[in-house]
Design an enzyme around this catalytic site. Structure first.
Site, mmCIF file in Angstrom:
data_model
loop_
_atom_site.group_PDB
_atom_site.id
_atom_site.type_symbol
_atom_site.label_atom_id
_atom_site.label_comp_id
_atom_site.label_asym_id
_atom_site.label_seq_id
_atom_site.Cartn_x
_atom_site.Cartn_y
_atom_site.Cartn_z
ATOM 1 N N GLU A 266 0.823 -1.218 0.000
ATOM 2 C CA GLU A 266 0.000 0.000 0.000
ATOM 3 C C GLU A 266 0.855 1.266 0.000
ATOM 4 O O GLU A 266 0.403 2.321 -0.425
ATOM 5 C CB GLU A 266 -0.928 0.027 1.223
ATOM 6 C CG GLU A 266 -2.158 -0.854 1.074
ATOM 7 C CD GLU A 266 -3.197 -0.629 2.166
ATOM 8 O OE1 GLU A 266 -2.916 0.101 3.139
ATOM 9 O OE2 GLU A 266 -4.291 -1.202 2.045
ATOM 10 N N HIS A 287 10.251 -26.599 -1.252
ATOM 11 C CA HIS A 287 9.816 -27.791 -1.988
ATOM 12 C C HIS A 287 8.694 -27.473 -2.978
ATOM 13 O O HIS A 287 8.070 -28.370 -3.513
ATOM 14 C CB HIS A 287 9.369 -28.876 -0.994
ATOM 15 C CG HIS A 287 10.478 -29.295 -0.081
ATOM 16 N ND1 HIS A 287 11.189 -30.454 -0.252
ATOM 17 C CD2 HIS A 287 11.026 -28.669 0.992
ATOM 18 C CE1 HIS A 287 12.115 -30.544 0.689
ATOM 19 N NE2 HIS A 287 12.034 -29.467 1.461
ATOM 20 N N LYS A 388 -14.013 -0.530 -3.982
ATOM 21 C CA LYS A 388 -15.114 -0.246 -3.058
ATOM 22 C C LYS A 388 -16.244 0.481 -3.781
ATOM 23 O O LYS A 388 -17.417 0.228 -3.552
ATOM 24 C CB LYS A 388 -14.632 0.611 -1.876
ATOM 25 C CG LYS A 388 -13.680 -0.121 -0.952
ATOM 26 C CD LYS A 388 -13.318 0.774 0.222
ATOM 27 C CE LYS A 388 -12.250 0.132 1.083
ATOM 28 N NZ LYS A 388 -11.661 1.058 2.047
HETATM 29 O O1 PA5 Z 1 -3.795 1.017 5.593
HETATM 30 C C1 PA5 Z 1 -4.960 1.381 5.482
HETATM 31 O O2 PA5 Z 1 -5.280 2.568 5.662
HETATM 32 C C2 PA5 Z 1 -6.077 0.395 5.152
HETATM 33 O O3 PA5 Z 1 -5.606 -0.886 4.971
HETATM 34 C C3 PA5 Z 1 -7.104 0.398 6.273
HETATM 35 O O4 PA5 Z 1 -6.450 0.120 7.491
HETATM 36 C C4 PA5 Z 1 -8.210 -0.602 6.053
HETATM 37 O O5 PA5 Z 1 -8.836 -0.369 4.822
HETATM 38 C C5 PA5 Z 1 -9.249 -0.512 7.167
HETATM 39 O O6 PA5 Z 1 -9.706 0.789 7.285
HETATM 40 P P1 PA5 Z 1 -10.524 1.291 8.535
HETATM 41 O O7 PA5 Z 1 -9.609 1.289 9.728
HETATM 42 O O8 PA5 Z 1 -10.967 2.665 8.190
HETATM 43 O O9 PA5 Z 1 -11.669 0.338 8.719
#
Ligand code: PA5
Length: 397
Positions: A266, A287, A388
């Site tokens: 990310e 393996h 989303k």
């Molecule tokens: O790193 C990030 O920001 C995302 O992976 C969020 O943590 C994830 O989408 C969950 O989001 P939230 O804490 O708003 O539910």
């Protein structure tokens, strides 16, 4: 103690002049890093929070048999991977923590509901935005279980919300219903939130979070080596090494590689650049994937995480099995290097709370520096929104 070797099996693969130039940009990169407003995770955590978390954990253990943690992504992987790393493989006596909220499987949620119906449980709902689909659905399903079993005050004391200080549906609900709640600070994003109540409350049920906090801040001394790691990765990418394989030799570290995948994936994967993070558990995957690494397409480099000493002792022909495990690790690095695969090594003297917490800080810094070297914003994840939006459109048809 943590030792790093980013040279022995790496240097022939990178251009030395470019290494010097990029390494020489350290101060510039650190200045850029300091200019972001999402680096709250480098600041000292509020001591009152830690005490409150510790006290809350004690109450939970006194009153309930288990806690369900509902969260996903950065609101789940930190505590989950840490918890798994320190769990015993068998006969684990830890207070039961169930991680839910990472799936829309009706089979899983149905079976979890039946299991929880028989248990004396509480839940910690964790979401910074307060709007994440998986979290919202899981929370609703499990709250219905609570409603079938209890009423009023009894429900109230079983729900703990960890979310934004002011915004979002969960914050509104926590305020309205007067649920116990914790804050995820504005200046800390999901994958950088290890040292916040989002992860510290679940961890406080089984671990000394004061030790975790100390170890985390001790990781600050690793700033130079974190930058060096970022530089080496960036140069390997330039040479066509677009995949990083994190190799672990302890199965319990496998969830930690999931945390690493989110952190680097990310952070860097934007504007059509970034290294794709993947992982192998050895010796198992030698393996299966081992053949590809040794002789296949040269798109990979590997980062080995070694644990020098383990408390457990198994004698095999007069030798400690952990030493044999590490001899295999060393031999695999040599073999893969001979097969033209760059190999980096991170050696932990032992698997303890402080060392892992320092390692977490090291990786957070390295990922952020790496994002800057890739010229992307290390702290956003705009791409995650795209699917989303498609889901929203399809569900509203
Ligand atoms: O790193 C990030 O920001 C995302 O992976 C969020 O943590 C994830 O989408 C969950 O989001 P939230 O804490 O708003 O539910």
């Amino acid at each position: 103690m943590i030792k790093f070797d980013f040279k022995s099996y790496v240097m022939p693969f990178i251009n030395q002049e470019e290494y010097k130039t990029l390494y020489g940009m350290k101060q510039q990169v650190i200045e850029k890093f300091n200019s972001y407003d999402m680096i709250g995770w480098t600041k000292t955590i509020n001591k009152e929070w830690i005490d409150d978390i510790s006290k809350t954990a004690k109450e939970i253990k006194k009153n309930f048999d288990c806690m369900v943690v509902i969260g996903i992504g950065g609101s789940f992987l930190g505590s989950y991977s840490f918890e798994k790393m320190f769990q015993k493989y068998f006969d684990d006596k830890n207070f039961e923590v169930i991680y839910a909220g990472t799936t829309l499987s009706s089979k899983y949620l149905d079976e979890l509901s039946s299991y929880l119906y028989r248990k004396n449980f509480c839940m910690n709902v964790i979401s910074k935005s307060g709007t994440t689909m998986e979290t919202t659905i899981t929370y609703k399903v499990l709250k219905d279980i609570l409603k079938r079993k209890y009423t009023g005050e009894e429900i109230k004391k079983r729900i703990i919300i960890t979310t934004d200080k002011e915004k979002g549906a969960l914050r509104e609900e926590a305020n309205e219903q007067q649920y116990k709640s914790f804050e995820i600070p504005d200046d800390i994003g999901g994958r950088y939130s290890f040292l916040t109540p989002a992860h510290l409350l679940p961890l406080a049920l089984n671990y000394d979070i004061y030790r975790i906090v100390d170890g985390y801040y001790d990781g600050k001394r690793l700033i130079d080596v974190a930058y060096e790691y970022a530089v080496i990765r960036r140069l390997l990418f330039k040479e066509g090494r677009v995949v990083e394989n994190f190799c672990v030799y302890e199965q319990n570290l496998s969830p930690f590689t999931e945390w690493l995948k989110q952190l680097f994936g990310e952070t860097e994967g934007k504007n059509n650049v970034g290294i794709y993070p993947t992982s192998s558990v050895h010796t198992r995957d030698l393996h299966s994937l081992g053949q590809f690494v040794q002789e296949g397409n040269k798109i990979l480099f590997e980062t080995f995480i070694k644990i020098k000493n383990m408390d457990n002792f198994i004698d095999y022909n007069g030798q400690n099995l952990q030493d044999i495990n590490n001899i295999v690790l060393d031999s695999v690095m040599k073999a893969h290097f001979k097969g033209n695969v760059p190999c980096l090594e991170i050696e932990l003297s032992e698997l303890d709370l402080e060392t892992i917490s320092s390692l977490i800080y090291f990786f957070l810094l390295a990922a952020a520096f790496s994002g800057i070297l890739f010229e992307v914003n290390p702290f956003n994840q705009p791409g995650v929104e795209v699917y989303k939006e498609e889901v929203r459109k399809s569900l509203n048809k």
